[in-house]
Design an enzyme around this catalytic site. Structure first.
Site, PDB file in Angstrom:
ATOM      1  N   LYS A  70     -18.902 -33.958 -19.158  1.00 51.73           N
ATOM      2  CA  LYS A  70     -17.675 -34.049 -18.378  1.00 51.73           C
ATOM      3  C   LYS A  70     -17.862 -34.933 -17.153  1.00 51.73           C
ATOM      4  CE  LYS A  70     -16.726 -29.192 -19.556  1.00 51.73           C
ATOM      5  NZ  LYS A  70     -15.372 -29.094 -20.069  1.00 51.73           N
ATOM      6  N   CYS A 104      -9.908 -29.321 -17.098  1.00 55.52           N
ATOM      7  CA  CYS A 104     -11.021 -28.384 -17.243  1.00 55.52           C
ATOM      8  C   CYS A 104     -10.869 -27.334 -16.154  1.00 55.52           C
ATOM      9  CB  CYS A 104     -12.369 -29.086 -17.113  1.00 55.52           C
ATOM     10  SG  CYS A 104     -13.767 -27.936 -17.109  1.00 55.52           S
ATOM     11  N   MET A 318     -13.648 -21.382 -21.706  1.00 52.70           N
ATOM     12  CA  MET A 318     -13.114 -22.457 -20.896  1.00 52.70           C
ATOM     13  C   MET A 318     -12.109 -21.888 -19.905  1.00 52.70           C
ATOM     14  SD  MET A 318     -13.419 -22.955 -24.340  1.00 52.70           S
ATOM     15  CE  MET A 318     -11.884 -23.365 -25.172  1.00 52.70           C
TER      16      MET A 318
END
Length: 398
Positions: A70, A104, A318
């Site tokens: 990421k 995210c 997540m």
């Protein structure tokens, strides 16, 4: 042949929740990468070490998992009543692309802390001791996130006793509030249904029909029942990730769900939209042992959830998917709510492979449409390393 030396780009490597990523200030990027496009994507892929046919990220900062591949780009915000803009890129591991289609949630925690660390917050808004409320504009989906970051002696407090399943060591607690978390501009339920009959090939599901809750909250997510897929809902990573046929089936189901949600027009498009939607399977609460060997009892949670990210079962949960779970749990009739017992609620505690997580959401029915005003959960974040990342010069060129 003459090779140019590597270039140095100021960067900070951070953990946020159960994820890790490389953080940049927009103005620190090479000029050609300060705007969206091929140069930016190439830069971030080289930073992470993608594409990597070995799936190890040995030659980059990535960790060869969806949780660690990421990048984040941040800048002071031009959006009224916001402090910073937060742009998130999910870097594919084996393919050459960066997925910008969603947020995210875990790194949203680190985004609040980084904003203070990096001097992107007006000093007058940072208390000497107390909580700094960082108002974040999530640029991928155009939503507001409020991070309440603890500050001690004018600096972000990173150490503490807050424990988060999926993270080995305790840290300081950061409370995140996702304001109006329905993803993008669409309805929370894009089909208008709390539960859909998802028609898929019979080789994927018996009779070719699968019950599914399709929701846009936090991140577009497809929820299905574990037992309809032959699972208990208490599975850990190895059971799913070690079964190539299972992963292929989940990806095929995800693609069919994405079409039903109107996110893609063909099954083929799903290959270039790996970050969204997510697919997760739910089941009523039951005893199980977490990946760390911790005994989770049915009385500790209200349901179990297992979610896949970038084609693999996630080791924990997540953050954005947790928002979807909390939202769906608050709305009677969804598969998530049914698995949790079916009653109305403003918060839910669920079990995931690494342990448990509690998330709150406020939902109401307005003119026949479900609306969610906010979702709240606690995470933690800290700097792992700061300085500069080095990459070959040619990487930053289109």
């Amino acid at each position: 042949m003459t090779f140019k030396p590597q270039i140095k780009v100021p960067a900070t490597y951070m953990r946020g929740g159960t994820s890790k990523g490389v953080f940049f200030r927009l103005g620190d990027l090479p000029q050609e990468a300060q705007t969206p496009g091929q140069a930016r994507d190439a830069l971030l892929m080289r930073v992470i070490g993608s594409p990597d046919p070995y799936a190890k990220h040995t030659d980059g900062m990535g960790g060869a998992t969806s949780s660690t591949s990421k990048c984040v780009i941040m800048n002071t915000s031009a959006v009224p009543d916001h402090d910073v803009d937060y742009l998130y890129g999910q870097v594919a591991i084996g393919e050459a692309f960066v997925d910008w289609s969603g947020n995210c949630g875990n790194l949203s925690t680190a985004a609040g802390a980084f904003a203070i660390h990096a001097g992107l917050i007006d000093p007058s808004r940072v208390p000497e001791n107390g909580i700094c409320e960082v108002r974040i504009w999530q640029a991928n989906i155009g939503k507001t996130i409020i991070a309440r970051v603890p500050v001690t002696n004018g600096e972000v407090q990173e150490t503490g006793d807050f424990e988060l399943d999926g993270v080995t060591f305790p840290s300081a607690e950061i409370v995140l509030e996702f304001v109006d978390p329905a993803d993008g501009e669409g309805a929370i339920f894009p089909t208008g249904n709390l539960v859909d009959k998802l028609e898929v090939p019979e080789e994927l599901v018996t009779d070719g029909v699968l019950n599914a809750t399709l929701i846009n909250a936090g991140i577009p997510t497809i929820f299905v029942n574990a037992d309809e897929l032959g699972y208990t809902g208490a599975e850990l990573q190895d059971v799913i990730n070690g079964d190539a046929k299972a992963l292929e089936r989940f990806e095929a189901l995800r693609a069919h769900g994405a079409i039903k949600m109107g996110l893609i027009n063909s099954l083929e498009e799903a290959k270039t939209r790996q970050h969204t939607p997510k697919i997760a399977f739910v089941s009523p609460a039951k005893d199980y042992v977490s990946s760390a060997g911790k005994q989770i009892k049915a009385t500790d949670v209200e349901l179990l959830v297992r979610a896949l990210s970038m084609g693999k079962l996630h080791h924990a949960m997540m953050g954005t998917c947790a928002v979807a779970i909390g939202t769906a749990a608050a709305i009677p009739g969804t598969l998530v709510n049914q698995a949790a017992g079916g009653s109305e609620r403003q918060a839910v505690t669920f079990g995931h492979p690494s342990g448990t997580l509690k998330v709150g959401a406020e939902a109401s029915l307005v003119d026949g449409q479900w609306q969610v005003t906010k979702a709240i959960m606690s995470r933690s974040a800290r700097i792992l390393m700061e300085g500069a990342v080095r990459i070959p010069q040619e990487t930053s060129l289109p």
